[in-house]
Design an enzyme around this catalytic site. Structure first.
Site, PDB file in Angstrom:
ATOM      1  N   HIS A 132      37.698  14.762  64.241  1.00 23.86           N
ATOM      2  CA  HIS A 132      37.924  13.514  63.504  1.00 23.86           C
ATOM      3  C   HIS A 132      39.409  13.152  63.551  1.00 23.86           C
ATOM      4  CE1 HIS A 132      33.966  13.065  61.550  1.00 23.86           C
ATOM      5  NE2 HIS A 132      33.926  14.386  61.610  1.00 23.86           N
ATOM      6  N   CYS A 192      33.041  12.156  66.766  1.00 25.88           N
ATOM      7  CA  CYS A 192      32.112  13.151  66.217  1.00 25.88           C
ATOM      8  C   CYS A 192      30.694  12.864  66.727  1.00 25.88           C
ATOM      9  CB  CYS A 192      32.197  13.188  64.693  1.00 25.88           C
ATOM     10  SG  CYS A 192      31.431  14.672  63.970  1.00 25.88           S
ATOM     11  N   GLU A 251      40.783  10.482  62.519  1.00 20.11           N
ATOM     12  CA  GLU A 251      41.128   9.778  61.278  1.00 20.11           C
ATOM     13  C   GLU A 251      41.370  10.737  60.113  1.00 20.11           C
ATOM     14  OE1 GLU A 251      36.781  10.463  60.761  1.00 20.11           O
ATOM     15  OE2 GLU A 251      38.151  10.150  62.440  1.00 20.11           O
TER      16      GLU A 251
END
Length: 216
Positions: free
Chosen positions: A195, A84, A197
């Site tokens: 993202h 990001c 994650e």
């Protein structure tokens, strides 16, 4: 050598979710506030972050990370991943947060600039939510088992515009096309605008693929 991830904690947010993702994968990771003098145990580095380009660079500069990343980590050839805002900070320059309208120097690890997105179709900024990512024809270890057109989770208003199109490994579209994954493969530097994650099973696969990368 067993993978061990250095996660840069420069006060840019988004740290906990990255730590948790690697904990779930059973990968050793350390959240580091200031540049370490001994990096022998670290095999991979992640630069996560949310927020503005100017604030991000101010934080990296004040904590000593900017020079350390270029002078200490980069020469090792070990993999580096920006997520990001972390991806955007890899650029040569950016405009977000500039009071004068002039560009702000970035880490310059991947040649390019960070510019405000210009979505058409009356789409609002920031771009928030799931969106499809399309890989270029460049096959890399990062994209193993990830089909083109799969969805990942985005939150951003600015985008990475590469000086060399070959550094853009994947794109997405939000009214107009933008860079979703960038890299200077020769330097083992990688960036994801989304993202991983927070992108469930496919994001987990990408994080595993990053850990599988070897020093260049």
């Amino acid at each position: 050598m067993t993978a061990c991830v250095l996660i840069v904690d420069a006060g840019l947010g988004n740290i906990g979710s990255v730590v948790a993702a690697y904990d779930r994968l059973g990968v050793r990771n350390f959240r580091i506030r200031k540049p370490p003098s001994d990096i022998a145990c670290y095999t991979h580095l992640i630069l996560p972050g949310v927020g503005s380009f100017s604030a991000g660079m101010d934080s990296l500069n004040s904590l000593g990370w900017s020079d350390w990343l270029k002078d200490v980590w980069l020469p090792t050839g070990r993999p580096l991943l920006g997520i990001c805002l972390g991806m955007q900070l890899l650029a040569s320059r950016g405009f977000e947060g500039s009071d004068s309208g002039n560009s702000i120097p970035g880490l310059d690890l991947i040649s390019g600039k960070i510019v405000l997105m210009s979505p058409s179709q009356n789409l609002a900024l920031p771009h928030v939510g799931w969106n499809s990512v399309y890989w270029s024809n460049t096959i890399t270890p990062l994209s193993v088992d990830i089909n083109s057109g799969c969805d990942f989770y985005f939150v951003h208003s600015y985008t990475f515009r590469c000086d060399d199109d070959s550094n853009c490994l994947a794109t997405s579209n939000y009214g107009s096309q933008f860079s979703a994954v960038v890299s200077d493969i020769s330097r083992n530097v990688w960036g994801m605008q989304f993202h991983p994650e927070k992108s469930q099973k496919l994001g987990k696969c990408l994080l595993q693929n990053f850990i599988a990368l070897n020093p260049c």
